[in-house]
Design a protein around this motif. Structure first.
Motif, PDB file in Angstrom:
ATOM      1  N   PRO A  49     -17.939  30.763  17.149  1.00 17.06           N
ATOM      2  CA  PRO A  49     -16.712  30.579  17.922  1.00 17.06           C
ATOM      3  C   PRO A  49     -16.266  29.119  17.845  1.00 17.06           C
ATOM      4  O   PRO A  49     -17.099  28.207  17.714  1.00 17.06           O
ATOM      5  CB  PRO A  49     -17.133  30.950  19.357  1.00 17.06           C
ATOM      6  N   GLN A  50     -14.979  28.879  17.941  1.00 16.60           N
ATOM      7  CA  GLN A  50     -14.440  27.531  17.820  1.00 16.60           C
ATOM      8  C   GLN A  50     -15.063  26.570  18.828  1.00 16.60           C
ATOM      9  O   GLN A  50     -15.295  25.394  18.537  1.00 16.60           O
ATOM     10  CB  GLN A  50     -12.916  27.556  18.003  1.00 16.60           C
ATOM     11  N   VAL A  51     -15.378  27.090  20.006  1.00 13.64           N
ATOM     12  CA  VAL A  51     -15.934  26.233  21.053  1.00 13.64           C
ATOM     13  C   VAL A  51     -17.303  25.674  20.650  1.00 13.64           C
ATOM     14  O   VAL A  51     -17.679  24.576  21.070  1.00 13.64           O
ATOM     15  CB  VAL A  51     -16.013  27.006  22.390  1.00 13.64           C
ATOM     16  N   THR A  52     -18.029  26.397  19.822  1.00 13.91           N
ATOM     17  CA  THR A  52     -19.324  25.904  19.351  1.00 13.91           C
ATOM     18  C   THR A  52     -19.151  24.618  18.549  1.00 13.91           C
ATOM     19  O   THR A  52     -19.898  23.641  18.718  1.00 13.91           O
ATOM     20  CB  THR A  52     -20.021  26.973  18.478  1.00 13.91           C
ATOM     21  N   TYR A  53     -18.149  24.588  17.694  1.00  6.83           N
ATOM     22  CA  TYR A  53     -17.873  23.393  16.887  1.00  6.83           C
ATOM     23  C   TYR A  53     -17.418  22.229  17.771  1.00  6.83           C
ATOM     24  O   TYR A  53     -17.785  21.074  17.536  1.00  6.83           O
ATOM     25  CB  TYR A  53     -16.803  23.704  15.834  1.00  6.83           C
ATOM     26  N   TYR A 107     -24.956  28.430  12.892  1.00  6.73           N
ATOM     27  CA  TYR A 107     -23.581  28.461  12.404  1.00  6.73           C
ATOM     28  C   TYR A 107     -23.438  27.941  10.976  1.00  6.73           C
ATOM     29  O   TYR A 107     -22.565  28.400  10.223  1.00  6.73           O
ATOM     30  CB  TYR A 107     -22.638  27.711  13.360  1.00  6.73           C
ATOM     31  N   ARG A 108     -24.287  27.011  10.575  1.00  5.69           N
ATOM     32  CA  ARG A 108     -24.212  26.519   9.195  1.00  5.69           C
ATOM     33  C   ARG A 108     -24.605  27.619   8.209  1.00  5.69           C
ATOM     34  O   ARG A 108     -23.991  27.772   7.149  1.00  5.69           O
ATOM     35  CB  ARG A 108     -25.118  25.302   9.000  1.00  5.69           C
ATOM     36  N   GLU A 168     -17.655  28.810  29.814  1.00  4.68           N
ATOM     37  CA  GLU A 168     -18.937  28.125  29.924  1.00  4.68           C
ATOM     38  C   GLU A 168     -18.809  26.679  29.450  1.00  4.68           C
ATOM     39  O   GLU A 168     -19.343  25.753  30.081  1.00  4.68           O
ATOM     40  CB  GLU A 168     -19.989  28.850  29.085  1.00  4.68           C
ATOM     41  N   ALA A 169     -18.085  26.484  28.355  1.00  5.02           N
ATOM     42  CA  ALA A 169     -17.906  25.133  27.808  1.00  5.02           C
ATOM     43  C   ALA A 169     -17.178  24.236  28.797  1.00  5.02           C
ATOM     44  O   ALA A 169     -17.549  23.070  28.984  1.00  5.02           O
ATOM     45  CB  ALA A 169     -17.144  25.202  26.490  1.00  5.02           C
ATOM     46  N   MET A 224     -18.253  21.702  20.891  1.00  4.13           N
ATOM     47  CA  MET A 224     -19.406  21.169  21.626  1.00  4.13           C
ATOM     48  C   MET A 224     -20.297  20.309  20.730  1.00  4.13           C
ATOM     49  O   MET A 224     -20.828  19.278  21.166  1.00  4.13           O
ATOM     50  CB  MET A 224     -20.206  22.312  22.249  1.00  4.13           C
ATOM     51  N   HIS A 225     -20.448  20.689  19.484  1.00  2.00           N
ATOM     52  CA  HIS A 225     -21.215  19.863  18.544  1.00  2.00           C
ATOM     53  C   HIS A 225     -20.518  18.522  18.312  1.00  2.00           C
ATOM     54  O   HIS A 225     -21.162  17.469  18.252  1.00  2.00           O
ATOM     55  CB  HIS A 225     -21.382  20.598  17.212  1.00  2.00           C
ATOM     56  N   GLU A 226     -19.189  18.567  18.211  1.00  2.00           N
ATOM     57  CA  GLU A 226     -18.419  17.338  18.001  1.00  2.00           C
ATOM     58  C   GLU A 226     -18.553  16.410  19.208  1.00  2.00           C
ATOM     59  O   GLU A 226     -18.725  15.185  19.058  1.00  2.00           O
ATOM     60  CB  GLU A 226     -16.948  17.695  17.767  1.00  2.00           C
ATOM     61  N   LEU A 227     -18.484  16.980  20.407  1.00  4.26           N
ATOM     62  CA  LEU A 227     -18.629  16.170  21.619  1.00  4.26           C
ATOM     63  C   LEU A 227     -20.023  15.546  21.700  1.00  4.26           C
ATOM     64  O   LEU A 227     -20.177  14.388  22.094  1.00  4.26           O
ATOM     65  CB  LEU A 227     -18.363  17.022  22.857  1.00  4.26           C
ATOM     66  N   ARG A 228     -21.037  16.327  21.312  1.00  4.44           N
ATOM     67  CA  ARG A 228     -22.406  15.806  21.328  1.00  4.44           C
ATOM     68  C   ARG A 228     -22.543  14.638  20.345  1.00  4.44           C
ATOM     69  O   ARG A 228     -23.165  13.622  20.654  1.00  4.44           O
ATOM     70  CB  ARG A 228     -23.386  16.922  20.970  1.00  4.44           C
ATOM     71  N   GLU A 229     -21.934  14.783  19.165  1.00  2.00           N
ATOM     72  CA  GLU A 229     -21.997  13.716  18.159  1.00  2.00           C
ATOM     73  C   GLU A 229     -21.295  12.452  18.633  1.00  2.00           C
ATOM     74  O   GLU A 229     -21.645  11.343  18.220  1.00  2.00           O
ATOM     75  CB  GLU A 229     -21.379  14.207  16.847  1.00  2.00           C
ATOM     76  N   ARG A 230     -20.316  12.624  19.523  1.00  2.00           N
ATOM     77  CA  ARG A 230     -19.583  11.465  20.056  1.00  2.00           C
ATOM     78  C   ARG A 230     -20.241  10.897  21.308  1.00  2.00           C
ATOM     79  O   ARG A 230     -19.688  10.000  21.937  1.00  2.00           O
ATOM     80  CB  ARG A 230     -18.136  11.863  20.347  1.00  2.00           C
TER      81      ARG A 230
END
Length: 286
Positions: free
Chosen positions: A246-250, A235-236, A271-272, A252-258
């Motif tokens: 897709p917005q959900v990808t961002y 995505y980068r 799926e998310a 999920m990355h944010e949740l992982r970082e938290r």
């Protein structure tokens, strides 16, 4: 009924001051029955690419094979190709021109040399397939709503019973409900009829939801060609060429970082949601 492109190049206005290379050494294999998404920024070559698939544009160099036959070979029937590879343009309502919706949908089969009875039967079948109600069949296509016009235009292509359906932004300008209805119908037709579907779209959510393979175009070349989760993992890199995941990808990355242990290659909301619930239950039990 596979499509194979070998080293396709296409140059607009070749030999003039306006010369521009729109496609650069494109090689692709598209097997029968796949649902493929084609994405890319404006001017990336995606619309030029799909117009080669049924011979509307002829490659400056390279070869295209349909079902093993070279479509540029002497004596090859482009009429037959276009009955097998149906193309629905962006704003397909501009393709409508007959007095009634039914007459318009009959045009393709009529051009194939079928009898009036067979043309009508094909048209009625196609109109039912796209979910257009019978009360509209005898109306002028110009009296329909935007979504209904899209359905009628798609029916006009389906009436020829193509093996490959190519759609260039078929939901552009429609409201979310109309967009979902048309794409759900296309997905149903793909599954029901073993039809190859090639969908050009700017909506990453739609691409992630429906397709099994994504071809990313950038400056006339194939940048990525893989399943959605693998493509959107870049995505980068996609952002650098004017695209996104897709917005959900961002999310999920944010949740992982938290600190929430969720997979970051998730591409759809459904799926998310399942993965988030699973991760929360796991975290609660620890």
């Amino acid at each position: 009924m596979s499509l194979k492109l070998e080293h396709i190049n296409y140059i607009y206005s070749e030999g003039t001051a306006y010369q521009k290379q729109a496609l650069k050494d494109i090689s692709l294999e598209i097997p029968q029955g796949q649902f493929i998404g084609v994405i890319g920024h404006t001017g990336s070559g995606k619309s030029t690419l799909i117009q080669h698939l049924n011979g509307i544009l002829k490659a400056t160099s390279g070869t295209i094979y349909f079902n093993g036959e070279n479509i540029y070979a002497e004596g090859y029937s482009m009429k037959n190709l276009r009955s097998q590879v149906g193309l629905v343009f962006q704003y397909p309502e501009h393709q409508l021109f007959e007095v009634t919706v039914l007459d318009d949908v009959c045009f393709g089969p009529k051009n194939q040399g079928l009898s009036p009875e067979e043309c009508r039967a094909r048209a009625l079948e196609a109109l039912k397939m796209v979910g257009l109600k019978e009360k509209y069949y005898d109306r002028s296509p110009f009296d329909l709503s935007g979504g209904q016009k899209r359905r009628a235009a798609i029916a006009g292509v389906l009436a020829m019973r193509p093996k490959v359906l190519v759609l260039d932004e078929p939901t552009a300008g429609l409201d979310p409900r109309g967009r979902d209805e048309i794409l759900d119908q296309i997905a149903y037709l793909h599954k029901k009829g073993d039809m190859t579907v090639i969908l050009v779209s700017h909506s990453m959510e739609d691409i992630a939801k429906y397709v099994e393979r994504i071809i990313v175009m950038n400056h006339g070349q194939v940048m990525f060609d893989d399943e959605p989760r693998k493509v959107f993992a870049h995505y980068r890199e996609l952002e650098k060429v004017g695209l996104a995941a897709p917005q959900v990808t961002y999310i999920m990355h944010e949740l992982r970082e938290r600190g929430l242990e969720v997979p970051v290659d998730t591409t759809t909301v459904e799926e998310a949601a399942g993965q988030i619930v699973k991760a929360l239950k796991k975290e609660k039990s620890q």
